[in-house]
Design a protein around this motif. Structure first.
Motif, PDB file in Angstrom:
ATOM      1  N   VAL A 103      36.261  22.763  11.747  1.00 18.65           N
ATOM      2  CA  VAL A 103      36.751  24.086  11.359  1.00 18.65           C
ATOM      3  C   VAL A 103      37.655  24.682  12.436  1.00 18.65           C
ATOM      4  O   VAL A 103      38.823  24.997  12.190  1.00 18.65           O
ATOM      5  CB  VAL A 103      35.580  25.050  11.073  1.00 18.65           C
ATOM      6  N   HIS A 104      37.126  24.817  13.648  1.00 21.40           N
ATOM      7  CA  HIS A 104      37.820  25.607  14.667  1.00 21.40           C
ATOM      8  C   HIS A 104      39.013  24.894  15.287  1.00 21.40           C
ATOM      9  O   HIS A 104      40.103  25.466  15.389  1.00 21.40           O
ATOM     10  CB  HIS A 104      36.818  26.057  15.733  1.00 21.40           C
ATOM     11  N   SER A 105      38.825  23.665  15.714  1.00 24.42           N
ATOM     12  CA  SER A 105      39.973  22.968  16.297  1.00 24.42           C
ATOM     13  C   SER A 105      41.063  22.709  15.262  1.00 24.42           C
ATOM     14  O   SER A 105      42.253  22.791  15.580  1.00 24.42           O
ATOM     15  CB  SER A 105      39.533  21.647  16.938  1.00 24.42           C
ATOM     16  N   ALA A 149      46.473  23.815  14.146  1.00 24.96           N
ATOM     17  CA  ALA A 149      47.468  24.268  13.162  1.00 24.96           C
ATOM     18  C   ALA A 149      48.221  25.480  13.708  1.00 24.96           C
ATOM     19  O   ALA A 149      49.444  25.588  13.571  1.00 24.96           O
ATOM     20  CB  ALA A 149      46.786  24.613  11.843  1.00 24.96           C
ATOM     21  N   GLY A 150      47.489  26.386  14.340  1.00 30.56           N
ATOM     22  CA  GLY A 150      48.120  27.551  14.954  1.00 30.56           C
ATOM     23  C   GLY A 150      49.059  27.164  16.080  1.00 30.56           C
ATOM     24  O   GLY A 150      50.122  27.779  16.263  1.00 30.56           O
ATOM     25  N   LEU A 151      48.694  26.139  16.846  1.00 24.15           N
ATOM     26  CA  LEU A 151      49.559  25.662  17.926  1.00 24.15           C
ATOM     27  C   LEU A 151      50.885  25.157  17.364  1.00 24.15           C
ATOM     28  O   LEU A 151      51.969  25.472  17.890  1.00 24.15           O
ATOM     29  CB  LEU A 151      48.856  24.543  18.699  1.00 24.15           C
ATOM     30  N   ALA A 152      50.811  24.387  16.289  1.00 20.90           N
ATOM     31  CA  ALA A 152      52.044  23.904  15.653  1.00 20.90           C
ATOM     32  C   ALA A 152      52.904  25.073  15.195  1.00 20.90           C
ATOM     33  O   ALA A 152      54.135  25.085  15.388  1.00 20.90           O
ATOM     34  CB  ALA A 152      51.700  22.994  14.476  1.00 20.90           C
ATOM     35  N   GLY A 153      52.273  26.072  14.597  1.00 11.06           N
ATOM     36  CA  GLY A 153      53.017  27.215  14.094  1.00 11.06           C
ATOM     37  C   GLY A 153      53.708  28.009  15.175  1.00 11.06           C
ATOM     38  O   GLY A 153      54.885  28.369  15.047  1.00 11.06           O
ATOM     39  N   VAL A 197      32.627   8.314  20.779  1.00 11.65           N
ATOM     40  CA  VAL A 197      32.756   8.717  19.372  1.00 11.65           C
ATOM     41  C   VAL A 197      33.277  10.149  19.285  1.00 11.65           C
ATOM     42  O   VAL A 197      34.155  10.472  18.483  1.00 11.65           O
ATOM     43  CB  VAL A 197      31.409   8.595  18.635  1.00 11.65           C
ATOM     44  N   GLN A 198      32.730  11.027  20.139  1.00  8.70           N
ATOM     45  CA  GLN A 198      33.163  12.428  20.138  1.00  8.70           C
ATOM     46  C   GLN A 198      34.631  12.561  20.523  1.00  8.70           C
ATOM     47  O   GLN A 198      35.383  13.327  19.922  1.00  8.70           O
ATOM     48  CB  GLN A 198      32.297  13.243  21.100  1.00  8.70           C
ATOM     49  N   LEU A 199      35.046  11.809  21.525  1.00 16.00           N
ATOM     50  CA  LEU A 199      36.447  11.833  21.949  1.00 16.00           C
ATOM     51  C   LEU A 199      37.362  11.342  20.833  1.00 16.00           C
ATOM     52  O   LEU A 199      38.459  11.877  20.623  1.00 16.00           O
ATOM     53  CB  LEU A 199      36.628  10.978  23.204  1.00 16.00           C
ATOM     54  N   GLN A 200      36.904  10.333  20.132  1.00 11.61           N
ATOM     55  CA  GLN A 200      37.687   9.809  19.010  1.00 11.61           C
ATOM     56  C   GLN A 200      37.851  10.872  17.920  1.00 11.61           C
ATOM     57  O   GLN A 200      38.952  11.060  17.373  1.00 11.61           O
ATOM     58  CB  GLN A 200      37.001   8.570  18.443  1.00 11.61           C
ATOM     59  N   PHE A 217      43.021  16.422  16.338  1.00 10.05           N
ATOM     60  CA  PHE A 217      44.272  16.964  16.872  1.00 10.05           C
ATOM     61  C   PHE A 217      45.484  16.337  16.202  1.00 10.05           C
ATOM     62  O   PHE A 217      46.397  17.041  15.758  1.00 10.05           O
ATOM     63  CB  PHE A 217      44.350  16.738  18.387  1.00 10.05           C
ATOM     64  N   VAL A 218      45.509  15.018  16.141  1.00  5.64           N
ATOM     65  CA  VAL A 218      46.669  14.325  15.573  1.00  5.64           C
ATOM     66  C   VAL A 218      46.894  14.760  14.124  1.00  5.64           C
ATOM     67  O   VAL A 218      48.036  15.043  13.718  1.00  5.64           O
ATOM     68  CB  VAL A 218      46.492  12.795  15.667  1.00  5.64           C
ATOM     69  N   TRP A 219      45.818  14.828  13.352  1.00  4.87           N
ATOM     70  CA  TRP A 219      45.972  15.188  11.943  1.00  4.87           C
ATOM     71  C   TRP A 219      46.377  16.663  11.774  1.00  4.87           C
ATOM     72  O   TRP A 219      47.367  16.969  11.119  1.00  4.87           O
ATOM     73  CB  TRP A 219      44.696  14.922  11.159  1.00  4.87           C
ATOM     74  N   ALA A 220      45.585  17.586  12.346  1.00  2.00           N
ATOM     75  CA  ALA A 220      45.830  19.012  12.106  1.00  2.00           C
ATOM     76  C   ALA A 220      47.164  19.458  12.695  1.00  2.00           C
ATOM     77  O   ALA A 220      47.941  20.160  12.037  1.00  2.00           O
ATOM     78  CB  ALA A 220      44.690  19.839  12.683  1.00  2.00           C
ATOM     79  N   PHE A 221      47.452  19.048  13.934  1.00  2.00           N
ATOM     80  CA  PHE A 221      48.713  19.440  14.560  1.00  2.00           C
ATOM     81  C   PHE A 221      49.883  18.758  13.853  1.00  2.00           C
ATOM     82  O   PHE A 221      50.893  19.402  13.546  1.00  2.00           O
ATOM     83  CB  PHE A 221      48.696  19.065  16.045  1.00  2.00           C
TER      84      PHE A 221
END
Length: 451
Positions: free
Chosen positions: A206-208, A213-217, A397-400, A406-410
């Motif tokens: 949810v949050h990241s 997405a906000g970072l991209a914007g 696993v968490q890092l992955q 990041f890659v997807w949302a951004f």
């Protein structure tokens, strides 16, 4: 009345009535108890969902308070439409992508259809499924709302509305299908589910996702007029810290639905443990951010202290069901420090985020997700993290999961914002930005001057 029925059935099953009736009544009593348990869980999940919905008010107040008075109506409109349009988009497309039968089995991405096709069984609405749907719907609304703060004070309203629809219909649900697809149907396991990814209530999901997405914007938009001059950062202060602080208190309250509500059950009292870890991470984040700003600026800063509490809440959202109070405090303390330096870093590289949404939700969401691989304890459910003898596997696993998020949302958001920029235009005119978005975008003011 229900208690009387249960007592009657219990007396019957104890042999006070005819022996031949005992097996049937005992079975009825067990059935009644099971029904009561289910209905209690549905009630708890709905109440928790209503608390998460109330967080929309918290976001609206925080963002309005942290920005200038001339843009308040615009902020309120964006937050209002986030949930209104987002509800429709999530029902039409998003829910089925996130939880429907997977097109890419073992990876994610469910088939596209109305939510009704998953919620209605044998022609009848299934209360348990409707309960799950409303709880997931308010989470989708949260992810969308995060973006508005990062893009505040210079975005065309029509563009924001279009993105709000797309994030709830597509961006958020796709990553959700990787990490949470099994919550609705245990056989529906996305890639991160199979890997054992821990994100109990959505630090990353949810949050990241909302933060990136906000970072991209904000990158595509560019900084606000007057923010950077002669190589210096010129702070543009918010207009009302009172409503910003009230917004944070509302969000803090809402988080007691966000995290404990993700149990979707009152069984074993796990929700109470999660409520405690959630609270202490928030408190620790507020304290550490206050101390850091006191040291850096010689005075404790209210804005960053408020964001410190939110940073702690975001960070604990992933590991809240897997860590002790002590670990929750450490996670919150780190988040409170991290959010201050993250805000300063983004300002230094001229990424203008008016409310610190990228730092609070993107950066601290990533930290909290990673922290699950460090501080998780088997005694609280799941596996042991690195600091408790569990080795490095869970951390990897968490890092992955953080990386994929990041890659997807951004990446997806960047493509959408660039498309909007080069078609209908993403940013308001210079004159409109200087005058404020309230009058020219909405024909109204939050604080009209009486004449």
């Amino acid at each position: 009345m229900r208690i009387l029925i249960l007592l009657t059935l219990a007396f019957a099953s104890s042999g006070m009535w005819a022996d031949e009736a005992a097996p049937a009544t005992a079975e009825s009593a067990l059935s009644a108890v099971a029904t009561l348990r289910d209905e209690t869980n549905w009630l708890w999940t709905c109440i928790a969902g209503f608390l998460v919905f109330f967080m929309q008010a918290g976001f609206a107040l925080v963002e309005a308070g942290f920005t200038r008075a001339k843009n308040t109506v615009n902020i309120l409109m964006k937050n209002f439409m986030d949930f209104s349009l987002g509800s429709l988009a999530y029902w039409l497309i998003g829910f089925s992508i996130m939880f429907g039968p997977q097109i890419l089995s073992g990876i994610g991405f469910g088939s596209i259809s109305l939510a009704d096709n998953l919620l209605i069984v044998d022609g009848k609405p299934d209360p348990s499924k409707f309960t799950f749907f409303i709880f997931q719907l308010v989470f989708a609304g949260t992810a969308a709302t995060i973006v508005s703060g990062a893009m505040a004070e210079r975005t065309k309203f029509v563009d924001y509305v279009l993105f709000s629809i797309l994030i709830t219909a597509f961006v958020y649900p796709v990553f959700g299908s990787f990490a949470w697809s099994n919550l609705f149907n245990p056989d529906n396991k996305g890639y991160l589910v199979e890997a054992g990814f821990i994100d109990f209530a959505g630090s990353t999901v949810v949050h990241s996702v909302g933060g990136w997405a906000g970072l991209a914007g904000t990158i595509v938009l560019g900084p606000r007029i007057g923010k950077y001059q002669d190589g210096k950062v010129l702070p543009i202060l918010g207009h009302n810290m009172t409503i910003a602080a009230l917004g944070v208190f509302i969000l803090w309250l809402g988080w007691f639905g966000f995290n404990p509500g993700s149990t979707t059950s009152v069984a074993n009292g796990t929700f109470a443990i999660i409520a405690v870890t959630t609270n202490f991470a928030a408190a620790a984040g507020a304290v550490s951010s206050m101390i850091v700003t006191w040291i850096l600026f010689k005075k404790p800063d209210i804005g960053l202290t408020l964001n410190g509490a939110l940073a702690g809440l975001v960070a604990i959202t992933a590991p809240c069901a897997n860590v002790s109070i002590s670990s929750a405090i450490i996670i919150g303390l780190v988040a409170g420090v991290l959010v201050v330096f993250s805000v300063l870093f983004f300002d230094k590289i001229k990424v203008d985020d008016p409310v610190g949404a990228v730092s609070v939700h993107g950066v601290c969401g990533a930290w909290g997700t990673i922290a699950a691989g460090l501080f998780a304890e088997q005694a609280f459910g799941g596996v042991n993290g690195l600091f408790f003898g569990g080795g490095i596997d869970q951390l990897l696993v968490q890092l992955q999961g953080v990386g994929i998020g990041f890659v997807w949302a951004f990446g997806a958001s960047l493509v959408i914002f660039l498309a909007l920029r080069f078609t209908i235009g993403l940013r308001v005119s210079e004159d409109e930005e200087i005058q404020g978005l309230d009058i020219l975008e909405h024909g109204n003011e939050a604080y009209p001057i009486s004449k």
